[in-house]
Every structure is written in structure tokens, then in C-alpha cells.
Design an enzyme around this catalytic site. Structure first.
Site, PDB file in Angstrom:
ATOM      1  N   LEU A 155      40.953  31.926  42.003  1.00  0.00           N
ATOM      2  CA  LEU A 155      40.660  32.638  43.249  1.00  0.00           C
ATOM      3  C   LEU A 155      40.758  34.133  42.999  1.00  0.00           C
ATOM      4  CD1 LEU A 155      42.484  30.506  45.977  1.00  0.00           C
ATOM      5  CD2 LEU A 155      40.026  30.888  45.774  1.00  0.00           C
ATOM      6  N   SER A 156      39.643  34.824  43.085  1.00  0.00           N
ATOM      7  CA  SER A 156      39.606  36.258  42.774  1.00  0.00           C
ATOM      8  C   SER A 156      39.763  37.138  44.005  1.00  0.00           C
ATOM      9  CB  SER A 156      38.280  36.593  42.089  1.00  0.00           C
ATOM     10  OG  SER A 156      37.205  36.433  43.004  1.00  0.00           O
ATOM     11  N   GLY A 157      39.689  36.522  45.183  1.00  0.00           N
ATOM     12  CA  GLY A 157      39.689  37.315  46.399  1.00  0.00           C
ATOM     13  C   GLY A 157      38.291  37.653  46.868  1.00  0.00           C
ATOM     14  N   GLY A 158      37.290  37.099  46.209  1.00  0.00           N
ATOM     15  CA  GLY A 158      35.902  37.309  46.589  1.00  0.00           C
ATOM     16  C   GLY A 158      35.338  36.091  47.299  1.00  0.00           C
ATOM     17  N   VAL A 159      34.141  36.239  47.847  1.00  0.00           N
ATOM     18  CA  VAL A 159      33.558  35.153  48.629  1.00  0.00           C
ATOM     19  C   VAL A 159      33.176  33.962  47.750  1.00  0.00           C
ATOM     20  CG1 VAL A 159      31.217  36.126  48.487  1.00  0.00           C
ATOM     21  CG2 VAL A 159      31.814  34.589  50.374  1.00  0.00           C
ATOM     22  N   MET A 169      44.428  35.702  39.127  1.00  0.00           N
ATOM     23  CA  MET A 169      44.746  36.282  37.821  1.00  0.00           C
ATOM     24  C   MET A 169      44.874  37.795  37.930  1.00  0.00           C
ATOM     25  SD  MET A 169      42.141  34.076  35.416  1.00  0.00           S
ATOM     26  CE  MET A 169      41.074  33.424  36.714  1.00  0.00           C
ATOM     27  N   CYS A 172      36.084  38.905  28.599  1.00  0.00           N
ATOM     28  CA  CYS A 172      37.071  38.460  29.578  1.00  0.00           C
ATOM     29  C   CYS A 172      36.907  36.971  29.860  1.00  0.00           C
ATOM     30  CB  CYS A 172      36.937  39.265  30.871  1.00  0.00           C
ATOM     31  SG  CYS A 172      38.102  38.768  32.166  1.00  0.00           S
ATOM     32  N   CYS A 188      35.547  45.382  35.830  1.00  0.00           N
ATOM     33  CA  CYS A 188      36.649  45.032  36.720  1.00  0.00           C
ATOM     34  C   CYS A 188      37.776  46.059  36.720  1.00  0.00           C
ATOM     35  CB  CYS A 188      37.182  43.658  36.353  1.00  0.00           C
ATOM     36  SG  CYS A 188      37.640  43.449  34.626  1.00  0.00           S
TER      37      CYS A 188
END
Length: 375
Positions: free
Chosen positions: A14-18, A39, A104, A200
Site C-alpha cells: 500500500l503506497s498511499g496512492g489510488v 514501505m 527499486c 520517488c
């Protein structure tokens, strides 16, 4: 979607994006046992105005709460600095332009994160990448996402078959507008969140400003294709082939029609930056290149056979072919190639270098970037 028919234990990045938010919600809806991991890969300036890590973590936690899953925040900053950022600086110091997102994925998201997930008892990991995979005769192959505007297979080409085997990409068969619609349907707080852009750890900040923190400036001459000095650069590391903005010389200098300048080359030995006028100048066009650090998913391509080839993420596939190349042969540039899809397995160990030819000249082929092949 690349999901299994029976409930499995899946940990979602979960990156915090949609995209990752919808990935988790879809898998939960399908009845899988889901948990999330945020992460944290960067710490140097996570309180900086340009750094979104703190807000992204809040958004990831909010999404997990709405979906009803547990989430852990796992710190991979040390591994990122050693295995991704150090390489990034080394390449820029050598005058090349690497893509850290490629490394990455290979070193952090599908290595450190995958290892962590397996230790936690997960069957697979899931990410919000727009890519698909297909199993042929027990071998997992990487395919493009169906949304050609969002396809991210270019960034995933260095994955190994065992990494692909333990990963799923639920968004691979969806288009971005549908993902936005699903996010709103799931009442996710990220439904209207702007997509992240750029590298990023740099975020929205000026690139040259960031790079100057880590690399010294070394000014030198800026010359045109005739060798005439037209300006001075601040350091070769701060420019990339094909660059138009931020060169520091106006479009009308010695040129009545204002044709823009583009970066066309670097001479490291003399610390000279070469610039030319016009988007289609011959020095910006490349008919062939040499590539190193080869990685194929499945078998290496057949010499002389045409494939779809990308030299940068945002470009249409170009018709190209590959053949082994010895280090002694003449080269145009270096890149890092790989196959995003292959037709067979059991290939012999690939050569350390290959030569790539194109049916049509390619624009601004840049040393340090990745050249990716599609069958």
C-alpha cells in the site's frame, strides 16, 4: 485479473496512492486474506516540503482502516540507499541517466518486500502496477497491462521468474478511469488523489537542486555541433540527452528563427556538453545501440527477428532486433536491456553485451536508460 480462484494469504504493498488502494479493496472483495504494508524507502528529508512520505503513510493507513485490514509500516530505507540510491549517484557521476524505479522494483518491492511477506506467511504479494502475467508450461511470464497509457511492464522487466510467481497484479486488466471509479465506489480517500510523478525520493522538487546536494558541480564548456562554444554548463551530471529546458541558452542566440537547443552528447574526457538546434538534428537520432547487463525473462530473443523495443518508458514500441556484440565492437551508447515477454525457456546464459538495431532511427537514446524488448 491475475488472482487465484481460492482464498489466499496476500500482502499488498500500500503506497498511499489510488492504484494500490483499489488493488487491496478488490482482493478483499474477492474473499482473500489480506493485509497491507507501507514501505518507507526514504528518510533523508522526509519532513521536506517536497517529500510526500508522511502524507502517503497516513493515506495508506486510512485506506486499510476503511477496507478493514491490518497494515504494517516497514522501513527499507537502508536497503534502498545501499542498493538503489548509491547506484543512482554512481551512474549520474559517470554521465549516465539511470531509471531508479527499475532498480527499486527489482531490489526493494520484489526482493525486500517479497522476502518480508514470505517471512510473514504470505502466499503472494500484490502491487498496483499496470502489468499482467501469464503461466505457460509452468513458467511465469510478464505481459503488458491492457491500459497502454499506464502499462508499467517497462519498469518490471528485471524481475526473475520466481519473483513473478509470487506476485499478482490485479489492475493489469483494467484501465485507469475504471480504477478511479472503483476507488469512489469503495469510498476510498485516495479516489481523487493525484498520481505521483517523477523519481520517488525527489518528488516534485527541482531535480538539479536535489542532485546538487549529493554531486559536486563541475562547470565546463557547452559547444554546438561545429565545436563552437555557445555557453557554459554547471556539470555534466545535471543534464540528460534530449533535454530542452534548463540548458541556460536562449533559443534565439545566433539563430533568428528561435529554434530551440537540445542536449545531444557529453564528452567526459574534456568535460564538454554538446548541444544542437532542432528536435530532429542528426546527433539526436540513433540507428543502433550497444547494451550491457542483459536480463531476459525466459529465453533470449532470436537474432535478427523483429521485436517491439522501448528505449524509454513514454514511447511507442519501435521495430528492432538484437544480436550478440563483443566489447571490442563499435557502439553508439549503452543501456540495460531485457525482455518483457519471451516465447520459450531454457535459454543459454545470455551474452554480457548485445547490439540492437532499429528499422527507424530512435530519438535521444540515452546512456544508462533501459532498452526493453517485447515479443
Amino acid at each position: 485479473m491475475n488472482t487465484t480462484n481460492t482464498p489466499t494469504n496476500i500482502i499488498v504493498g500500500l503506497s498511499g496512492g489510488v492504484d494500490s488502494s483499489v488493488t487491496a479493496a478488490l482482493l478483499k472483495q474477492q474473499g482473500h486474506q489480506i493485509s497491507g504494508v507501507f514501505m518507507q524507502n526514504w528518510e533523508d528529508d522526509d519532513n521536506d516540503e517536497y517529500c510526500s512520505i508522511k502524507q502517503d503513510s497516513f493515506d495508506a493507513i486510512a485506506v486499510a482502516d476503511i477496507i478493514g485490514i491490518d497494515i504494517d509500516i516497514v522501513n527499507f530505507a537502508a536497503q534502498y540507499k545501499d542498493n538503489v540510491f548509491a547506484y543512482f549517484l554512481k551512474e549520474y557521476s559517470a554521465g549516465r541517466t539511470p531509471n531508479p524505479d527499475v532498480l527499486c522494483n527489482a531490489e526493494i518491492k520484489f526482493k525486500c518486500f517479497l522476502d518480508y511477506a514470505i517471512e510473514q506467511g504470505a502466499d503472494t504479494i500484490a502491487t498496483g502496477h499496470y502489468a499482467r502475467k501469464e503461466v505457460r508450461n509452468g513458467v511465469h511470464y510478464l505481459l503488458k497491462g491492457l491500459d497502454q497509457n499506464k502499462d508499467q511492464s517497462y519498469f518490471l522487466y528485471r524481475l526473475k521468474p520466481f519473483q513473478l510467481e509470487r506476485a499478482i497484479f490485479p489492475l493489469g486488466g483494467l484501465e485507469k478511469p475504471e480504477v478511479r471509479r472503483l476507488a469512489a465506489e469503495f469510498n476510498l480517500p485516495t479516489a481523487a488523489k493525484k498520481d505521483s510523478t517523477g523519481i520517488c525520493f525527489i518528488g516534485e522538487r527541482p531535480f538539479r537542486e536535489f542532485l546538487s546536494r549529493y554531486l559536486p558541480t563541475k562547470p565546463g564548456p557547452m559547444v554546438d555541433d561545429r565545436g563552437v562554444q555557445v555557453g557554459e554548463h554547471v556539470g555534466l551530471s545535471f543534464y540528460t540527452l534530449g533535454q530542452r529546458k534548463g540548458i541556460g541558452i536562449g533559443g534565439r542566440r545566433d539563430n533568428a528563427d528561435g529554434t530551440p537547443w537540445f542536449v545531444a552528447g557529453k564528452d567526459l574526457a574534456s568535460n564538454t556538453l554538446i548541444v544542437v538546434r532542432g528536435h530532429d538534428h542528426p546527433l539526436l537520432l540513433t540507428q543502433r545501440l550497444a547494451a550491457r547487463d542483459v536480463h531476459w525473462i525466459g529465453a533470449a530473443p532470436e537474432p535478427g527477428r523483429s521485436y517491439g523495443v522501448k528505449c524509454r518508458y513514454r514511447q511507442q514500441d519501435a521495430e528492432g532486433w538484437v544480436q550478440p556484440s563483443s566489447p571490442e565492437e563499435g557502439t553508439v551508447t549503452d543501456a540495460t536491456p531485457a525482455s518483457a515477454s519471451a516465447a520459450a525457456t531454457g535459454a543459454e546464459k545470455p551474452p554480457s553485451r548485445i547490439e540492437v538495431g532499429f528499422a527507424e532511427p530512435q530519438w535521444a537514446v540515452t546512456p544508462g536508460q533501459s532498452v526493453v524488448f517485447y515479443d
